[in-house]
Design a protein around this motif. Structure first.
Motif, PDB file in Angstrom:
ATOM      1  N   ARG A   8       3.115 -12.907 -26.234  1.00 42.89           N
ATOM      2  CA  ARG A   8       3.449 -11.495 -26.323  1.00 42.89           C
ATOM      3  C   ARG A   8       4.727 -11.232 -25.543  1.00 42.89           C
ATOM      4  NH1 ARG A   8      -2.037  -8.362 -25.004  1.00 42.89           N
ATOM      5  NH2 ARG A   8      -2.219  -9.986 -23.475  1.00 42.89           N
ATOM      6  N   TRP A  14       4.692  -1.833 -24.676  1.00 44.21           N
ATOM      7  CA  TRP A  14       3.976  -2.271 -25.864  1.00 44.21           C
ATOM      8  C   TRP A  14       2.756  -3.110 -25.513  1.00 44.21           C
ATOM      9  CZ3 TRP A  14       6.910  -3.620 -30.914  1.00 44.21           C
ATOM     10  CH2 TRP A  14       7.728  -2.545 -31.269  1.00 44.21           C
ATOM     11  N   LEU A  15       2.723  -3.651 -24.311  1.00 40.94           N
ATOM     12  CA  LEU A  15       1.616  -4.509 -23.933  1.00 40.94           C
ATOM     13  C   LEU A  15       0.368  -3.715 -23.573  1.00 40.94           C
ATOM     14  CD1 LEU A  15       3.418  -7.183 -21.762  1.00 40.94           C
ATOM     15  CD2 LEU A  15       2.837  -7.281 -24.177  1.00 40.94           C
ATOM     16  N   CYS A  16       0.520  -2.432 -23.350  1.00 41.55           N
ATOM     17  CA  CYS A  16      -0.615  -1.590 -22.992  1.00 41.55           C
ATOM     18  C   CYS A  16      -1.287  -1.080 -24.256  1.00 41.55           C
ATOM     19  CB  CYS A  16      -0.148  -0.407 -22.145  1.00 41.55           C
ATOM     20  SG  CYS A  16       0.704  -0.896 -20.629  1.00 41.55           S
ATOM     21  N   ARG A  17      -2.611  -1.140 -24.308  1.00 36.23           N
ATOM     22  CA  ARG A  17      -3.323  -0.605 -25.455  1.00 36.23           C
ATOM     23  C   ARG A  17      -3.055   0.894 -25.533  1.00 36.23           C
ATOM     24  NH1 ARG A  17      -3.560  -5.323 -25.300  1.00 36.23           N
ATOM     25  NH2 ARG A  17      -5.277  -6.665 -25.900  1.00 36.23           N
ATOM     26  N   TYR A  26      -4.348  -1.417 -31.227  1.00 33.25           N
ATOM     27  CA  TYR A  26      -3.616  -2.539 -30.641  1.00 33.25           C
ATOM     28  C   TYR A  26      -2.541  -2.978 -31.626  1.00 33.25           C
ATOM     29  CZ  TYR A  26      -6.405  -5.587 -33.688  1.00 33.25           C
ATOM     30  OH  TYR A  26      -6.988  -6.183 -34.773  1.00 33.25           O
ATOM     31  N   ARG A  27      -1.593  -3.765 -31.154  1.00 33.98           N
ATOM     32  CA  ARG A  27      -0.472  -4.168 -31.992  1.00 33.98           C
ATOM     33  C   ARG A  27      -0.678  -5.579 -32.538  1.00 33.98           C
ATOM     34  NH1 ARG A  27       1.308  -0.649 -28.234  1.00 33.98           N
ATOM     35  NH2 ARG A  27       2.785   0.933 -28.932  1.00 33.98           N
ATOM     36  N   ASP A  56      -8.770 -10.877 -25.754  1.00 33.12           N
ATOM     37  CA  ASP A  56      -7.426 -10.416 -25.411  1.00 33.12           C
ATOM     38  C   ASP A  56      -6.490 -11.612 -25.581  1.00 33.12           C
ATOM     39  OD1 ASP A  56      -5.216  -9.115 -24.400  1.00 33.12           O
ATOM     40  OD2 ASP A  56      -5.821  -9.338 -22.309  1.00 33.12           O
ATOM     41  N   HIS A  58      -3.416 -13.985 -25.462  1.00 31.02           N
ATOM     42  CA  HIS A  58      -2.230 -14.189 -24.633  1.00 31.02           C
ATOM     43  C   HIS A  58      -1.167 -15.004 -25.362  1.00 31.02           C
ATOM     44  CE1 HIS A  58      -3.815 -12.963 -20.489  1.00 31.02           C
ATOM     45  NE2 HIS A  58      -4.803 -12.718 -21.327  1.00 31.02           N
ATOM     46  N   GLU A 119      -2.503  -8.547 -30.302  1.00 29.28           N
ATOM     47  CA  GLU A 119      -2.885  -8.366 -28.907  1.00 29.28           C
ATOM     48  C   GLU A 119      -4.353  -8.681 -28.684  1.00 29.28           C
ATOM     49  OE1 GLU A 119       0.163  -5.074 -27.123  1.00 29.28           O
ATOM     50  OE2 GLU A 119      -1.542  -4.328 -28.280  1.00 29.28           O
ATOM     51  N   GLU A 120      -5.160  -8.564 -29.724  1.00 27.29           N
ATOM     52  CA  GLU A 120      -6.568  -8.932 -29.623  1.00 27.29           C
ATOM     53  C   GLU A 120      -7.097  -9.317 -30.993  1.00 27.29           C
ATOM     54  OE1 GLU A 120      -8.005  -5.091 -28.115  1.00 27.29           O
ATOM     55  OE2 GLU A 120      -9.244  -4.957 -29.926  1.00 27.29           O
TER      56      GLU A 120
END
Length: 212
Positions: A8, A14-17, A26-27, A56, A58, A119-120
């Motif tokens: 990511r 952008w990393l925050c939900r 999520y992205r 989640d 990574h 992201e997930e």
């Protein structure tokens, strides 16, 4: 074979939900049209079933199969739009009521079909394995496809027995190295790693092939 590991690398925000109207999103990298660049889109998460795990993500391995599926040239053709990414590493966010193999916070690797570049992702517990302490998430993300291929070929198809000799004709790539590792350290077999050298003479155009 995993060619690269995709992590990511979006801007920090952008990393925050994100909490959009109607719920959390999520992205994910989405393929909406074959043979076109992927697009980052907001995706609504779905509930986990009793046997599933939410991870989640990574890192995600980028395999040749991911390229093929985004071109419509793979044997499996997901319905558009879809999220590519066959293998990943990350931490467990949520588990279904029947999950017993992992728990929230565990570091895991998984084989996700085509959902890893996000992201997930939600995946069956049978397709997840815990990562030993000391193994970085980045390196772990490239293990499932190469080692899964090696185990399938050696143990399930060839039924390799201790003391038998395994010929590896492409020992320099991720899958070839995994085959050597599994054959020697797991199945107690002998390995003959052969390198195929192709030399073309400019004067005659003839191709000389030697096996060492």
């Amino acid at each position: 074979m995993a060619a690269k590991v995709w992590g990511r690398c979006f801007p920090w925000v952008w990393l925050c939900r994100s909490a959009w109207p109607g719920g959390r999103h999520y992205r994910a990298a989405r393929c909406a049209e074959l043979k076109r660049p992927l697009a980052i889109e907001e995706v609504a998460p779905r509930p986990v079933r009793p046997h599933e795990v939410r991870v989640d993500v990574h890192f995600c391995g980028v395999n040749f199969a991911d390229i093929l599926v985004c071109r419509g040239q793979y044997q499996e053709r997901p319905h558009l739009p879809f999220t590519p990414g066959m293998e990943f590493s990350g931490t467990v966010l949520e588990t279904g009521t029947d999950v017993s193999t992992v728990k929230e916070g565990d570091r895991v690797i998984g084989v996700s079909g085509f959902t890893g570049m996000a992201e997930e992702c939600v995946i069956d517990q049978k397709a997840l394995w815990q990562i030993p302490e000391g193994v970085p998430l980045r390196e772990a993300a490239s293990l499932p496809v190469s080692y899964g291929t090696a185990i399938m070929a050696l143990e399930h198809r060839a039924c390799t027995q201790p003391g038998e000799t395994v010929l590896v004709t492409a020992a320099a790539g991720a899958t070839g190295l995994a085959v050597i590792d599994v054959a020697t350290h797991v199945l107690q077999a002998k390995v003959n790693d052969a390198f195929l050298h192709v030399i073309q003479r400019k004067s005659t155009g003839k191709v000389l092939i030697s096996l060492k």
